[in-house]
Design a protein around this motif. Structure first.
Motif, PDB file in Angstrom:
ATOM      1  N   ALA A   1      -5.680  -5.270 -12.295  1.00 30.25           N
ATOM      2  CA  ALA A   1      -4.635  -5.000 -11.419  1.00 30.25           C
ATOM      3  C   ALA A   1      -3.398  -4.663 -11.712  1.00 30.25           C
ATOM      4  CB  ALA A   1      -4.603  -5.801 -10.211  1.00 30.25           C
ATOM      5  N   GLY A   2      -2.642  -3.602 -11.566  1.00 30.48           N
ATOM      6  CA  GLY A   2      -1.428  -3.092 -12.225  1.00 30.48           C
ATOM      7  C   GLY A   2      -0.239  -2.955 -11.192  1.00 30.48           C
ATOM      8  N   GLY A   3       0.729  -2.605 -11.354  1.00 31.90           N
ATOM      9  CA  GLY A   3       1.816  -2.537 -10.544  1.00 31.90           C
ATOM     10  C   GLY A   3       1.547  -1.658  -9.049  1.00 31.90           C
ATOM     11  N   GLY A   4       0.675  -0.590  -9.225  1.00 27.94           N
ATOM     12  CA  GLY A   4       0.369   0.089  -8.334  1.00 27.94           C
ATOM     13  C   GLY A   4      -0.445  -0.711  -6.996  1.00 27.94           C
ATOM     14  N   VAL A   5      -0.824  -1.537  -7.331  1.00 28.73           N
ATOM     15  CA  VAL A   5      -1.622  -2.520  -6.425  1.00 28.73           C
ATOM     16  C   VAL A   5      -0.517  -2.967  -5.427  1.00 28.73           C
ATOM     17  CG1 VAL A   5      -2.939  -4.528  -5.882  1.00 28.73           C
ATOM     18  CG2 VAL A   5      -3.576  -2.828  -7.776  1.00 28.73           C
ATOM     19  N   ILE A   6       0.552  -3.643  -6.084  1.00 29.22           N
ATOM     20  CA  ILE A   6       1.554  -4.268  -5.443  1.00 29.22           C
ATOM     21  C   ILE A   6       2.265  -3.204  -4.654  1.00 29.22           C
ATOM     22  CG2 ILE A   6       3.743  -5.522  -5.890  1.00 29.22           C
ATOM     23  CD1 ILE A   6       1.583  -7.286  -6.726  1.00 29.22           C
ATOM     24  N   CYS A   7       2.724  -1.882  -5.118  1.00 34.59           N
ATOM     25  CA  CYS A   7       3.338  -0.727  -4.354  1.00 34.59           C
ATOM     26  C   CYS A   7       2.665  -0.516  -2.967  1.00 34.59           C
ATOM     27  CB  CYS A   7       3.570   0.533  -5.251  1.00 34.59           C
ATOM     28  SG  CYS A   7       4.672   0.411  -6.569  1.00 34.59           S
ATOM     29  N   ALA A   8       1.245  -0.484  -3.216  1.00 33.70           N
ATOM     30  CA  ALA A   8       0.442  -0.253  -2.074  1.00 33.70           C
ATOM     31  C   ALA A   8       0.094  -1.245  -1.198  1.00 33.70           C
ATOM     32  CB  ALA A   8      -0.729   0.562  -2.662  1.00 33.70           C
ATOM     33  N   GLU A   9       0.541  -2.445  -1.551  1.00 28.87           N
ATOM     34  CA  GLU A   9       0.356  -3.641  -0.710  1.00 28.87           C
ATOM     35  C   GLU A   9      -1.291  -3.901  -0.643  1.00 28.87           C
ATOM     36  OE1 GLU A   9       2.949  -5.390   0.146  1.00 28.87           O
ATOM     37  OE2 GLU A   9       4.489  -3.994   0.439  1.00 28.87           O
ATOM     38  N   ALA A  10      -1.812  -3.572  -1.929  1.00 28.51           N
ATOM     39  CA  ALA A  10      -3.466  -3.462  -1.921  1.00 28.51           C
ATOM     40  C   ALA A  10      -3.973  -4.686  -2.367  1.00 28.51           C
ATOM     41  CB  ALA A  10      -3.602  -2.111  -2.381  1.00 28.51           C
ATOM     42  N   GLY A  11      -3.434  -5.921  -2.430  1.00 22.17           N
ATOM     43  CA  GLY A  11      -3.964  -6.976  -3.106  1.00 22.17           C
ATOM     44  C   GLY A  11      -5.181  -7.284  -2.162  1.00 22.17           C
TER      45      GLY A  11
END
Ligand SMILES: Cc1ncc(C[n+]2csc(CCOP(=O)(O)OP(=O)(O)O)c2C)c(N)n1
Ligand SMILES: [Mg+2]
Length: 541
Positions: free
Chosen positions: A212-222
């Protein structure tokens, strides 16, 4: 239609697009822009002590809150002072809307030796932005701000630069506000075939792994990521920017391994498919260590150029992480959840033991800090030995709570980023991990912290040196120390001079109690913590 100056039109456009905080410094070249902010309700202006401080506060604000951050500066030196945080925001995918005043329209780009002249300013800033533009009339403001915000929200978030010549900022014109749109997000269709292929490959995998990279955080996709991983029985490793995508005490979480993935080499050798979400496999994330990923890589990223750039991907899906993961979860069907295929707690211990062998004193410090802080505290890192280790060794339980100046790596980031983060999340305490070197890059922003009444704790790890480089010279250059020794002020008294509480520790074991006290007290505290250990940063061979 309303008669407005360029400054008023810009301020109203910012507010209309949901901007609520502006970090910056006033000057004759942007005074009409500041004047426009004067009577717009809901816009908070934060005056900083340097444009670099404004930019890092905006960065911390955006990373901690998920909202777009805005800076307002003068042209020339104001813009070049802001270039460092813009470069940071560019490489670390942070939405930063940089607005600058500018000389009169008729005097630009001709090398007329105007005051504050930065020749070809749009070209200069273009290297660290998605787009650099100039306003030509007040009436353009609503469209320009709408376009900037949509650009930052619809793809990989990065800075946008807009400059407003003085004549445009002061001129009056009839300006039409834009109708609100739904959410401005581009809803590009995702490749359904790629999703099906990915679901097939992952569904067949015996030992899948999720990265999981920063794109997961940006998209609130946790949560969406957790859902897919649970369905597959896949352990989850995060990158530096993906910290907090799932809590580190989640049964599937292995924490950060990417900046030292070699801790997990045997695990990687066993895994057969890797699902990587929102990471471009940049150098810091991959640490040039060339760890062997599983043969098959499924990569999801909102940035099409990130797919397959550094690691070849069997299947690439371009799209927002949350939507892509939701689609992938549906394509995987409703079959039974699988047991995770590896012993996650045992692998966490493998990593911890490996860190302990290299940097035991740092691990102890970070453990003490973790214990002293609430679960949702926000920690910002500087490029100090403790800050380098934090992504790997500090447990993170929520997204947007460990802010690391990853790819750009600017000394002086941590304090202003913590101030901005606390302004973005006033319900949380923010802690900056600084070295004695990095702290003095931006320490004057303590004034801003006091002025704004934030709850920030600055920890200054003092070894009287640019310690990481001292260690480098000791280990790799046969102890030929040069340019690394530092004469320092008394940091606790420096904090007190600004009006903060200053605490000078005698030994590192006092850190936990000092931090607990500071959390309880609130306000601004500077804790000087002496260190003299020989623990190299994780990137040092
Ligand atoms: C703007 C900038 N200049 C130089 C560097 C190179 N650099 C990386 S770490 C470091 C030493 C930092 O010293 P300090 O803040 O005291 O932390 P320590 O390593 O001693 O823990 C330096 C100079 C950098 N990362 N950023
Ligand atoms: Mg130091």
């Amino acid at each position: 239609m309303t008669r407005l100056t360029g400054g008023q039109a810009l301020a109203r456009a910012l507010r209309a697009e949901g901007i609520d905080v502006i970090f910056g410094i006033v000057g004759t070249h942007n005074v009409s822009l500041f004047d426009g902010l004067y009577d717009v309700a809901g816009l908070r202006v934060i005056t900083t002590r340097h444009e670099q401080g404004a930019g890092f506060m905006a960065d911390g604000y955006a990373r901690a809150s998920g909202r777009i951050a805005t800076c307002l500066v003068v042209p020339g030196p104001g813009v070049t002072n802001l270039m460092t945080p813009m470069g940071q925001a560019y490489l670390d995918s942070v939405p930063l809307l940089a607005v600058a005043g500018q000389n009169p329209s008729a005097r630009l780009d001709q090398r007329l030796e105007e005051f504050h002249e930065l020749h070809r300013s749009l070209d200069v800033t273009a290297s660290v932005t998605l787009r650099s533009t100039r306003l030509h009339s007040p009436a353009e403001a609503p469209g320009a701000i709408r376009a900037a915000v949509q650009l930052m929200r619809s793809g990989r978030p990065r800075p946008v630069f807009i400059e407003v010549p003085m004549d445009v900022a002061a001129a009056e014109q009839d300006v039409t506000a834009l109708e609100p749109t739904e959410d401005g997000l581009a809803r590009a269709e995702m490749d359904a075939e790629a999703i099906d292929q990915a679901a097939h490959l992952l569904g067949e995998a015996r030992k899948p792994l999720v990265l999981a990279g920063g794109g997961v955080i940006c998209a609130e996709a946790g949560p969406a990521l957790r859902n897919v991983a649970a369905r597959l029985g896949a352990p989850i490793i995060t990158t530096v920017h993906g910290r907090g995508a799932v809590p580190d005490d989640d049964p599937l979480a292995l924490g950060d391994g990417w900046s030292r993935l070699d801790f997990f080499d045997p695990l990687l050798a066993e895994a057969d498919v890797c699902l990587a979400v929102g990471t471009s496999f940049g150098t810091v994330n991959d640490a040039s260590r060339g760890s062997k990923l599983p043969h098959s890589l499924v990569q999801i990223d909102i940035d099409p150029t990130a797919i397959g750039r550094h690691r070849s991907a069997a299947i690439g899906i371009v799209g927002d992480a949350q939507r892509a993961l939701d689609r992938l979860r549906s394509a995987l069907g409703t079959g039974a959840y699988r047991e995770v295929w590896c012993d996650v707690p045992a692998w966490r211990s493998v990593k911890r033991d490996a860190i302990s062998r290299v940097a035991e004193p740092v691990l102890r410090l970070l453990d003490d800090l973790r214990e002293a802080l609430p679960r949702d505290a926000i920690v910002t890192d500087d490029l100090c030995v403790a800050g380098y280790w934090a992504p790997l060794a500090f447990d993170v339980f929520e997204p947007r709570t460990l802010l690391h100046p990853g790819m750009w790596g600017t000394l002086g980031y941590a304090l202003p980023a913590a101030i901005g983060a606390q302004i973005g999340r006033p319900d949380r305490v923010a802690v900056a991990l600084c070295g004695d070197g990095g702290f003095l890059y931006t320490s004057q922003e303590l004034s801003t912290a006091l002025q704004e009444g934030v709850n920030v704790i600055a920890i200054v790890f003092n070894d009287h040196a640019y310690g990481a480089l001292k260690l480098f010279q000791d280990r790799l250059l046969r102890g030929r120390r040069i340019g690394v020794k530092l004469h320092n002020p008394d940091f606790a008294r420096l904090g007190e001079a600004y009006g903060a509480v200053g605490v000078k520790l005698r030994k590192t074991t006092e850190l936990g109690d000092a931090v607990s006290d500071a959390v309880e007290r609130g306000g601004v505290t500077v804790i000087e913590c002496p260190i003299d250990f020989d623990a190299p940063p994780p990137w040092m061979p």
